[in-house]
Design a protein around this motif. Structure first.
Motif, PDB file in Angstrom:
ATOM      1  N   THR A 119      -1.183 -26.162  -8.027  1.00  0.00           N
ATOM      2  CA  THR A 119      -1.596 -25.575  -6.761  1.00  0.00           C
ATOM      3  C   THR A 119      -0.394 -25.453  -5.834  1.00  0.00           C
ATOM      4  O   THR A 119       0.705 -25.918  -6.134  1.00  0.00           O
ATOM      5  CB  THR A 119      -2.685 -26.423  -6.099  1.00  0.00           C
ATOM      6  N   ILE A 120      -0.632 -24.846  -4.699  1.00  0.00           N
ATOM      7  CA  ILE A 120       0.445 -24.531  -3.763  1.00  0.00           C
ATOM      8  C   ILE A 120       1.117 -25.779  -3.207  1.00  0.00           C
ATOM      9  O   ILE A 120       2.223 -25.709  -2.667  1.00  0.00           O
ATOM     10  CB  ILE A 120      -0.115 -23.662  -2.614  1.00  0.00           C
ATOM     11  N   VAL A 121       0.494 -26.940  -3.353  1.00  0.00           N
ATOM     12  CA  VAL A 121       1.070 -28.172  -2.816  1.00  0.00           C
ATOM     13  C   VAL A 121       2.417 -28.485  -3.446  1.00  0.00           C
ATOM     14  O   VAL A 121       3.247 -29.171  -2.846  1.00  0.00           O
ATOM     15  CB  VAL A 121       0.087 -29.352  -3.012  1.00  0.00           C
ATOM     16  N   GLU A 122       2.687 -27.955  -4.647  1.00  0.00           N
ATOM     17  CA  GLU A 122       3.963 -28.218  -5.313  1.00  0.00           C
ATOM     18  C   GLU A 122       5.016 -27.154  -5.044  1.00  0.00           C
ATOM     19  O   GLU A 122       6.165 -27.281  -5.490  1.00  0.00           O
ATOM     20  CB  GLU A 122       3.741 -28.334  -6.824  1.00  0.00           C
ATOM     21  N   SER A 123       4.659 -26.102  -4.331  1.00  0.00           N
ATOM     22  CA  SER A 123       5.594 -24.994  -4.132  1.00  0.00           C
ATOM     23  C   SER A 123       6.799 -25.396  -3.289  1.00  0.00           C
ATOM     24  O   SER A 123       7.951 -25.135  -3.651  1.00  0.00           O
ATOM     25  CB  SER A 123       4.870 -23.812  -3.483  1.00  0.00           C
ATOM     26  N   LEU A 124       6.537 -25.998  -2.144  1.00  0.00           N
ATOM     27  CA  LEU A 124       7.630 -26.341  -1.231  1.00  0.00           C
ATOM     28  C   LEU A 124       8.626 -27.318  -1.860  1.00  0.00           C
ATOM     29  O   LEU A 124       9.846 -27.108  -1.750  1.00  0.00           O
ATOM     30  CB  LEU A 124       7.061 -26.907   0.070  1.00  0.00           C
ATOM     31  N   PRO A 125       8.171 -28.384  -2.536  1.00  0.00           N
ATOM     32  CA  PRO A 125       9.148 -29.255  -3.206  1.00  0.00           C
ATOM     33  C   PRO A 125      10.002 -28.513  -4.234  1.00  0.00           C
ATOM     34  O   PRO A 125      11.192 -28.818  -4.387  1.00  0.00           O
ATOM     35  CB  PRO A 125       8.268 -30.318  -3.876  1.00  0.00           C
ATOM     36  N   ILE A 126       9.413 -27.548  -4.945  1.00  0.00           N
ATOM     37  CA  ILE A 126      10.188 -26.786  -5.928  1.00  0.00           C
ATOM     38  C   ILE A 126      11.255 -25.943  -5.238  1.00  0.00           C
ATOM     39  O   ILE A 126      12.426 -25.943  -5.623  1.00  0.00           O
ATOM     40  CB  ILE A 126       9.264 -25.898  -6.771  1.00  0.00           C
ATOM     41  N   TYR A 127      10.863 -25.212  -4.189  1.00  0.00           N
ATOM     42  CA  TYR A 127      11.818 -24.353  -3.496  1.00  0.00           C
ATOM     43  C   TYR A 127      12.969 -25.166  -2.916  1.00  0.00           C
ATOM     44  O   TYR A 127      14.149 -24.798  -3.048  1.00  0.00           O
ATOM     45  CB  TYR A 127      11.115 -23.583  -2.375  1.00  0.00           C
ATOM     46  N   TRP A 128      12.654 -26.272  -2.293  1.00  0.00           N
ATOM     47  CA  TRP A 128      13.702 -27.049  -1.630  1.00  0.00           C
ATOM     48  C   TRP A 128      14.557 -27.821  -2.631  1.00  0.00           C
ATOM     49  O   TRP A 128      15.724 -28.086  -2.366  1.00  0.00           O
ATOM     50  CB  TRP A 128      13.081 -27.967  -0.581  1.00  0.00           C
ATOM     51  N   SER A 129      13.993 -28.205  -3.767  1.00  0.00           N
ATOM     52  CA  SER A 129      14.806 -28.863  -4.784  1.00  0.00           C
ATOM     53  C   SER A 129      15.827 -27.883  -5.358  1.00  0.00           C
ATOM     54  O   SER A 129      16.987 -28.255  -5.630  1.00  0.00           O
ATOM     55  CB  SER A 129      13.924 -29.425  -5.894  1.00  0.00           C
ATOM     56  N   LEU A 130      15.419 -26.622  -5.545  1.00  0.00           N
ATOM     57  CA  LEU A 130      16.358 -25.603  -6.011  1.00  0.00           C
ATOM     58  C   LEU A 130      17.413 -25.306  -4.945  1.00  0.00           C
ATOM     59  O   LEU A 130      18.582 -25.055  -5.263  1.00  0.00           O
ATOM     60  CB  LEU A 130      15.607 -24.326  -6.395  1.00  0.00           C
ATOM     61  N   ASP A 131      17.000 -25.340  -3.694  1.00  0.00           N
ATOM     62  CA  ASP A 131      17.945 -25.127  -2.603  1.00  0.00           C
ATOM     63  C   ASP A 131      18.990 -26.240  -2.584  1.00  0.00           C
ATOM     64  O   ASP A 131      20.191 -25.981  -2.415  1.00  0.00           O
ATOM     65  CB  ASP A 131      17.185 -25.081  -1.276  1.00  0.00           C
ATOM     66  N   ASP A 132      18.549 -27.483  -2.777  1.00  0.00           N
ATOM     67  CA  ASP A 132      19.492 -28.603  -2.841  1.00  0.00           C
ATOM     68  C   ASP A 132      20.434 -28.460  -4.036  1.00  0.00           C
ATOM     69  O   ASP A 132      21.635 -28.760  -3.942  1.00  0.00           O
ATOM     70  CB  ASP A 132      18.731 -29.926  -2.943  1.00  0.00           C
ATOM     71  N   LEU A 133      19.888 -28.010  -5.162  1.00  0.00           N
ATOM     72  CA  LEU A 133      20.708 -27.813  -6.365  1.00  0.00           C
ATOM     73  C   LEU A 133      21.820 -26.807  -6.103  1.00  0.00           C
ATOM     74  O   LEU A 133      23.000 -27.058  -6.413  1.00  0.00           O
ATOM     75  CB  LEU A 133      19.822 -27.330  -7.514  1.00  0.00           C
ATOM     76  N   LEU A 134      21.470 -25.656  -5.530  1.00  0.00           N
ATOM     77  CA  LEU A 134      22.467 -24.612  -5.290  1.00  0.00           C
ATOM     78  C   LEU A 134      23.511 -25.064  -4.265  1.00  0.00           C
ATOM     79  O   LEU A 134      24.700 -24.734  -4.397  1.00  0.00           O
ATOM     80  CB  LEU A 134      21.772 -23.336  -4.810  1.00  0.00           C
ATOM     81  N   ASN A 135      23.086 -25.821  -3.280  1.00  0.00           N
ATOM     82  CA  ASN A 135      24.049 -26.333  -2.299  1.00  0.00           C
ATOM     83  C   ASN A 135      25.018 -27.327  -2.945  1.00  0.00           C
ATOM     84  O   ASN A 135      26.205 -27.352  -2.606  1.00  0.00           O
ATOM     85  CB  ASN A 135      23.313 -27.004  -1.134  1.00  0.00           C
ATOM     86  N   ASP A 136      24.518 -28.153  -3.870  1.00  0.00           N
ATOM     87  CA  ASP A 136      25.406 -29.089  -4.572  1.00  0.00           C
ATOM     88  C   ASP A 136      26.442 -28.332  -5.407  1.00  0.00           C
ATOM     89  O   ASP A 136      27.612 -28.741  -5.475  1.00  0.00           O
ATOM     90  CB  ASP A 136      24.588 -30.009  -5.485  1.00  0.00           C
ATOM     91  N   VAL A 137      26.010 -27.241  -6.034  1.00  0.00           N
ATOM     92  CA  VAL A 137      26.952 -26.450  -6.829  1.00  0.00           C
ATOM     93  C   VAL A 137      27.990 -25.794  -5.920  1.00  0.00           C
ATOM     94  O   VAL A 137      29.194 -25.829  -6.199  1.00  0.00           O
ATOM     95  CB  VAL A 137      26.202 -25.382  -7.651  1.00  0.00           C
ATOM     96  N   ARG A 138      27.524 -25.203  -4.843  1.00  0.00           N
ATOM     97  CA  ARG A 138      28.453 -24.519  -3.936  1.00  0.00           C
ATOM     98  C   ARG A 138      29.502 -25.481  -3.370  1.00  0.00           C
ATOM     99  O   ARG A 138      30.679 -25.140  -3.228  1.00  0.00           O
ATOM    100  CB  ARG A 138      27.681 -23.870  -2.788  1.00  0.00           C
TER     101      ARG A 138
END
Length: 332
Positions: A119-138
């Motif tokens: 359900t949508i309850v897991e959407s925000l954690p997924i988006y922000w975890s990917l955002d953290d991942l990309l920031n770590d790479v950058r």
């Protein structure tokens, strides 16, 4: 597809990235039955999947195949010197490993959303975890301290593209509401990921305290109602269940309790606590069943194409609806 060992070819393709070399080599093998046969002699049971360059999961699969078949690819190129320019050096194999490491979370999240249909309850954690991942790479931090500058530059462009779509979330509070309605998280995730001003604004918009209705509840006697009004502290009477929910700490969960790993844990928690938080329970019933992706609808369209064959173009909408319902019931 003919590839020659001319100086122009070597000059052009030696500067291409590792991913481009794998693409060209895979395509060159696939375009000739003889070369396909030569590949089978090198690798009888496995081959590299040609990717769709606009889909990261497709590219991830191709890279994973290439990494598993690194020895076989090197052997094949040595047998065919006409594609010597597509031989990958050690630095390029290292680049592929780094790219695969970055793309794996995208692959994992896509599979979890597509297969489990959360359900949508897991959407925000997924988006922000990917955002953290990309920031770590950058920033070359955490697990990506050794990432090369070319990948960091590519991720920088990816972050700009991601931010373009992430800003659209601000026009739709569904994701934030669903996150707050997880009693294990409440507003803590929003507060940790956003500025104090933005997080306060988002939390306050959908969850505004209401005046408590002081009328006697239906079914309760007048005597009992007056008695409860006397003995109950006035602060408790006027405190909205929204305030009680948000002011209380998040619910603790344990790795050791089987029930805490239940995919429907949040829904079951609200069912069990609906009496304590009636207003919030109504919001939970409205928001939490929303799926996190449109995979289900896409599958329905795919199934409908199977039902609507070449000789069934004159089916009317009602007949099509019943056929889809019966098909879905038979597959359940």
């Amino acid at each position: 597809m003919a590839i020659h060992t001319s100086p122009a070819f070597n000059s052009l393709h030696s500067t291409k990235g590792a991913i481009m070399k794998i693409r060209l080599l895979t395509l060159w093998i696939a375009r000739s039955p003889q070369r396909c046969q030569d590949w089978k002699e090198v690798s009888p049971n496995k081959k590299v999947s040609y990717d769709v360059d606009t889909r990261w999961n497709s590219t991830y699969i191709m890279i994973q195949d290439a990494l598993r078949l690194q020895t076989e690819l090197g052997q094949f190129v040595r047998i065919h010197p006409e594609v010597q320019a597509l031989q990958l050096i050690d630095d390029e194999w290292s680049t592929l490993q780094q790219v695969a490491k970055i793309l794996k979370p995208f692959w994992d999240h896509t599979n979890s959303v597509s297969k489990a249909c959360p359900t949508i309850v897991e959407s925000l954690p997924i988006y922000w975890s990917l955002d953290d991942l990309l920031n770590d790479v950058r920033n070359a931090e955490g697990d990506f301290e050794d990432v090369n500058i070319e990948i960091r530059n590519a991720v920088e462009r990816g972050i700009r593209k991601m931010n373009k779509f992430a800003r659209k979330m601000d026009d739709n509070l569904l994701y934030y509401v669903a996150s707050v309605l997880d009693p294990r998280i409440k507003s803590s995730l929003i507060v940790s990921q956003m500025s104090e001003q933005d997080s306060g604004l988002i939390v306050s918009q959908p969850f505004v305290s209401r005046e408590v209705d002081h009328l006697r509840p239906p079914g309760m006697s007048e005597t009992m109602w007056k008695t409860l009004r006397k003995v109950q502290p006035s602060k408790e009477v006027s405190l909205s269940d929204i305030d009680k929910y948000l002011d209380s700490p998040p619910v603790n969960w344990s790795h050791h309790m089987i029930g805490d790993a239940d995919a429907e844990w949040v829904l079951k928690w609200w069912k069990a606590n609906a009496f304590n938080f009636p207003l919030m329970a109504k919001a939970a019933r409205d928001y939490l069943p929303i799926p996190s992706a449109e995979v289900g609808i896409e599958r329905e369209f795919s199934n409908a194409r199977d039902v609507l064959g070449l000789r069934r173009h004159r089916l009317n909408a009602e007949t099509m609806r019943w056929l889809m319902l019966l098909r879905g019931k038979s597959q359940a």
